[in-house]
Design a protein around this motif. Sequence first.
Motif, PDB file in Angstrom:
ATOM      1  N   LYS A 129       0.804  -1.223   0.000  1.00 25.56           N
ATOM      2  CA  LYS A 129       0.000   0.000   0.000  1.00 25.56           C
ATOM      3  C   LYS A 129       0.838   1.274   0.000  1.00 25.56           C
ATOM      4  O   LYS A 129       0.416   2.308   0.488  1.00 25.56           O
ATOM      5  N   PHE A 130       2.077   1.169  -0.560  1.00 25.65           N
ATOM      6  CA  PHE A 130       2.858   2.379  -0.803  1.00 25.65           C
ATOM      7  C   PHE A 130       2.239   3.171  -1.964  1.00 25.65           C
ATOM      8  O   PHE A 130       2.437   4.374  -2.087  1.00 25.65           O
ATOM      9  N   THR A 131       1.523   2.429  -2.824  1.00 29.69           N
ATOM     10  CA  THR A 131       0.829   3.052  -3.953  1.00 29.69           C
ATOM     11  C   THR A 131      -0.668   2.855  -3.763  1.00 29.69           C
ATOM     12  O   THR A 131      -1.126   1.730  -3.580  1.00 29.69           O
ATOM     13  N   LYS A 132      -1.423   3.928  -3.782  1.00 32.38           N
ATOM     14  CA  LYS A 132      -2.857   3.858  -3.580  1.00 32.38           C
ATOM     15  C   LYS A 132      -3.601   4.237  -4.865  1.00 32.38           C
ATOM     16  O   LYS A 132      -3.078   4.998  -5.682  1.00 32.38           O
ATOM     17  N   PRO A 133      -4.805   3.689  -5.063  1.00 30.57           N
ATOM     18  CA  PRO A 133      -5.568   3.998  -6.284  1.00 30.57           C
ATOM     19  C   PRO A 133      -5.744   5.496  -6.508  1.00 30.57           C
ATOM     20  O   PRO A 133      -6.044   6.249  -5.581  1.00 30.57           O
ATOM     21  N   ASP A 134      -5.510   5.909  -7.749  1.00 27.75           N
ATOM     22  CA  ASP A 134      -5.604   7.319  -8.128  1.00 27.75           C
ATOM     23  C   ASP A 134      -6.375   7.398  -9.441  1.00 27.75           C
ATOM     24  O   ASP A 134      -5.932   6.884 -10.466  1.00 27.75           O
ATOM     25  N   ASP A 135      -7.538   8.033  -9.408  1.00 26.02           N
ATOM     26  CA  ASP A 135      -8.419   8.053 -10.571  1.00 26.02           C
ATOM     27  C   ASP A 135      -8.460   9.398 -11.297  1.00 26.02           C
ATOM     28  O   ASP A 135      -9.420   9.699 -12.009  1.00 26.02           O
ATOM     29  N   LYS A 136      -7.417  10.209 -11.160  1.00 31.76           N
ATOM     30  CA  LYS A 136      -7.429  11.525 -11.805  1.00 31.76           C
ATOM     31  C   LYS A 136      -7.383  11.422 -13.322  1.00 31.76           C
ATOM     32  O   LYS A 136      -7.968  12.239 -14.020  1.00 31.76           O
ATOM     33  N   SER A 137      -6.666  10.427 -13.854  1.00 29.36           N
ATOM     34  CA  SER A 137      -6.527  10.279 -15.301  1.00 29.36           C
ATOM     35  C   SER A 137      -6.257   8.811 -15.612  1.00 29.36           C
ATOM     36  O   SER A 137      -6.056   7.982 -14.718  1.00 29.36           O
ATOM     37  N   PHE A 138      -6.246   8.487 -16.902  1.00 31.48           N
ATOM     38  CA  PHE A 138      -5.900   7.128 -17.306  1.00 31.48           C
ATOM     39  C   PHE A 138      -4.495   6.767 -16.807  1.00 31.48           C
ATOM     40  O   PHE A 138      -4.266   5.668 -16.313  1.00 31.48           O
ATOM     41  N   GLU A 139      -3.571   7.705 -16.951  1.00 33.95           N
ATOM     42  CA  GLU A 139      -2.196   7.449 -16.525  1.00 33.95           C
ATOM     43  C   GLU A 139      -2.129   7.121 -15.034  1.00 33.95           C
ATOM     44  O   GLU A 139      -1.528   6.107 -14.649  1.00 33.95           O
ATOM     45  N   SER A 140      -2.758   7.928 -14.208  1.00 30.80           N
ATOM     46  CA  SER A 140      -2.690   7.692 -12.767  1.00 30.80           C
ATOM     47  C   SER A 140      -3.453   6.428 -12.374  1.00 30.80           C
ATOM     48  O   SER A 140      -3.044   5.710 -11.453  1.00 30.80           O
ATOM     49  N   ARG A 145      -2.419   1.053 -10.128  1.00 23.44           N
ATOM     50  CA  ARG A 145      -2.942  -0.305 -10.035  1.00 23.44           C
ATOM     51  C   ARG A 145      -2.039  -1.346 -10.686  1.00 23.44           C
ATOM     52  O   ARG A 145      -2.056  -2.514 -10.301  1.00 23.44           O
ATOM     53  N   PHE A 146      -1.272  -0.940 -11.693  1.00 27.63           N
ATOM     54  CA  PHE A 146      -0.405  -1.866 -12.406  1.00 27.63           C
ATOM     55  C   PHE A 146       1.080  -1.513 -12.296  1.00 27.63           C
ATOM     56  O   PHE A 146       1.932  -2.312 -12.686  1.00 27.63           O
ATOM     57  N   GLY A 147       1.385  -0.334 -11.833  1.00 24.21           N
ATOM     58  CA  GLY A 147       2.774   0.054 -11.675  1.00 24.21           C
ATOM     59  C   GLY A 147       3.351   0.719 -12.905  1.00 24.21           C
ATOM     60  O   GLY A 147       2.815   0.635 -14.016  1.00 24.21           O
ATOM     61  N   LYS A 148       4.478   1.376 -12.704  1.00 26.67           N
ATOM     62  CA  LYS A 148       5.107   2.151 -13.769  1.00 26.67           C
ATOM     63  C   LYS A 148       5.665   1.269 -14.883  1.00 26.67           C
ATOM     64  O   LYS A 148       5.647   1.645 -16.058  1.00 26.67           O
ATOM     65  N   THR A 149       6.167   0.079 -14.527  1.00 30.76           N
ATOM     66  CA  THR A 149       6.800  -0.785 -15.534  1.00 30.76           C
ATOM     67  C   THR A 149       5.831  -1.190 -16.628  1.00 30.76           C
ATOM     68  O   THR A 149       6.106  -1.022 -17.824  1.00 30.76           O
ATOM     69  N   LEU A 150       4.677  -1.757 -16.243  1.00 30.10           N
ATOM     70  CA  LEU A 150       3.697  -2.173 -17.241  1.00 30.10           C
ATOM     71  C   LEU A 150       3.073  -0.967 -17.930  1.00 30.10           C
ATOM     72  O   LEU A 150       2.757  -1.019 -19.123  1.00 30.10           O
ATOM     73  N   TYR A 151       2.906   0.133 -17.190  1.00 26.89           N
ATOM     74  CA  TYR A 151       2.362   1.346 -17.811  1.00 26.89           C
ATOM     75  C   TYR A 151       3.271   1.829 -18.934  1.00 26.89           C
ATOM     76  O   TYR A 151       2.820   2.077 -20.057  1.00 26.89           O
ATOM     77  N   ASP A 152       4.564   1.973 -18.653  1.00 28.51           N
ATOM     78  CA  ASP A 152       5.508   2.509 -19.638  1.00 28.51           C
ATOM     79  C   ASP A 152       5.649   1.600 -20.856  1.00 28.51           C
ATOM     80  O   ASP A 152       5.844   2.094 -21.982  1.00 28.51           O
ATOM     81  N   ASN A 153       5.533   0.286 -20.654  1.00 31.97           N
ATOM     82  CA  ASN A 153       5.811  -0.647 -21.743  1.00 31.97           C
ATOM     83  C   ASN A 153       4.576  -1.073 -22.534  1.00 31.97           C
ATOM     84  O   ASN A 153       4.666  -1.272 -23.746  1.00 31.97           O
ATOM     85  N   PHE A 154       3.454  -1.227 -21.867  1.00 33.87           N
ATOM     86  CA  PHE A 154       2.263  -1.714 -22.547  1.00 33.87           C
ATOM     87  C   PHE A 154       1.180  -0.648 -22.696  1.00 33.87           C
ATOM     88  O   PHE A 154       0.754  -0.326 -23.801  1.00 33.87           O
ATOM     89  N   PHE A 155       0.730  -0.111 -21.578  1.00 32.24           N
ATOM     90  CA  PHE A 155      -0.451   0.746 -21.582  1.00 32.24           C
ATOM     91  C   PHE A 155      -0.214   2.106 -22.236  1.00 32.24           C
ATOM     92  O   PHE A 155      -1.033   2.564 -23.032  1.00 32.24           O
ATOM     93  N   ALA A 156       0.888   2.761 -21.885  1.00 31.87           N
ATOM     94  CA  ALA A 156       1.108   4.127 -22.368  1.00 31.87           C
ATOM     95  C   ALA A 156       1.262   4.214 -23.884  1.00 31.87           C
ATOM     96  O   ALA A 156       0.572   5.015 -24.541  1.00 31.87           O
TER      97      ALA A 156
END
Length: 464
Positions: A129-140, A145-156
């Motif tokens: 729980k160092f990272t908590k859900p953030d619904d401000k934008s798709f990026e957040s 919920r998935f972390g920076k690694t999967l965001y940078d490589n797949f989602f973004a």
Amino acid sequence: MQKSDVVIIGAGVSGLIAGIKLLQGGKSVNIIEKESEVGGQCRSERFSVKDDEYRFDYGGHRFITNNKELLDFVEEILGDNLLVSQRSSVILHKNRVYDYPLNLANLLKKAPFWLLFGAFIDTLKIFLKFTKPDDKSFESWIKSRFGKTLYDNFFAPYTHKLWGIKPSKLSADWAGQRISLLDLKDVFKRLLFKNKNSVRTYAKSYRYPKYGFGQLPLNMAKKFEELGGKIFVDTDVSAFEYDENRIKSVVTKDEVFEAKDIISTMPLNEMSSKLGYESGLKFRSLRFLCLALDMEDFSPYTWQYVSDFELLPTRIQEPKRRSSYMSPVSKSSIMLEIPCDKGDDIWNMDKEELLKIVKADLKELNFDIEDKIADSFVFETEHAYTLMDIKYKDNRDRAISHLNRFENLVIAGRQGTFRYIFLDTAMETGLMAAKMILGDSEITKDKIFNHRNEKEVIETKSVA
């Protein structure tokens, strides 16, 4: 002058099902359609190569529903031409093929160590729980919920390419309704403990018309006309005659349509503009590059998602994976979806230049099929996706408020309500609009605008 009890703007599946329901309820109905044929976003195109015929849909349509009434209707309309198909999808990323849904053995086999390690560290942060859900934008939403690694490589990269804007400018609503798993905790629980529950947006089995999705609206139009309704194709709305709270008539180039009630499935931004309000709402467009192939199979997959930002397509479809009747015997075809904005360089690019780029992209993806291409075809749709940017909710609410002042106007459909919804939900809004006009007091305009506005999509809760 054309007079009827109800005028429906748009002969897509939402408008057609509304028309059928109204006729069955004793109303007279005229449908106005801008294009030369019915179907809207659910049309299919047919192309001939010598004596062979190939069929392509306007996108990745399939019929899935938990509404027994709607399923019975579609089964009646299509009869024996309604097939049961199986979906098989993969993600193409940096010359690797990943299973969808996620599969532990496949991830361990295909993903590079640094990606697995980064995802593992991100998972620990989420578990602790160092990272908590953030619904401000798709990026957040994704990062939390998935972390920076999967965001940078797949989602973004995929999301940026699909929508044409940075994910930080995109609403979290799209992620909340379309991402299959809840977060990395859910991913690892599913993988490590072999959770047998279906992924929440992923239904492998679906219904599909034998000769392409366009068969559904064509059959619906036939039933509509058999019931006494009239469809006016090649008829674009140019203006409305209206006062403070009612629309008096619908004006086209060659005709004026009068009716007591009006149902519109016209894109919400265009409808509000014609009635005096600029909404600021936008749509993302698609071009479809279709290749007829002199080969029996391109791949075993229905969909292949192309996540690499530098490659033009976002998705590759093989139509025969939905129905074998979509291509000739012993031959196949593929359709590449290329996102763009109407009027931009990709939208205006000629076919040969587009084909040249896509051939190079296919080679980059290890598909060396240039000598198998029998012919190529291009078509496009302007209103493919509702652009759910950060401001879309407020803009949509203001447009709805403006249109709701017109007592005899009911809005329905995917483009009409400006919703990124499944086909069955879009059809349900048409049914609701018809029932409201027929006197169902439990249905309101707001209920139609926000029908199935739940955070959890219903694709796996299906009777289809």
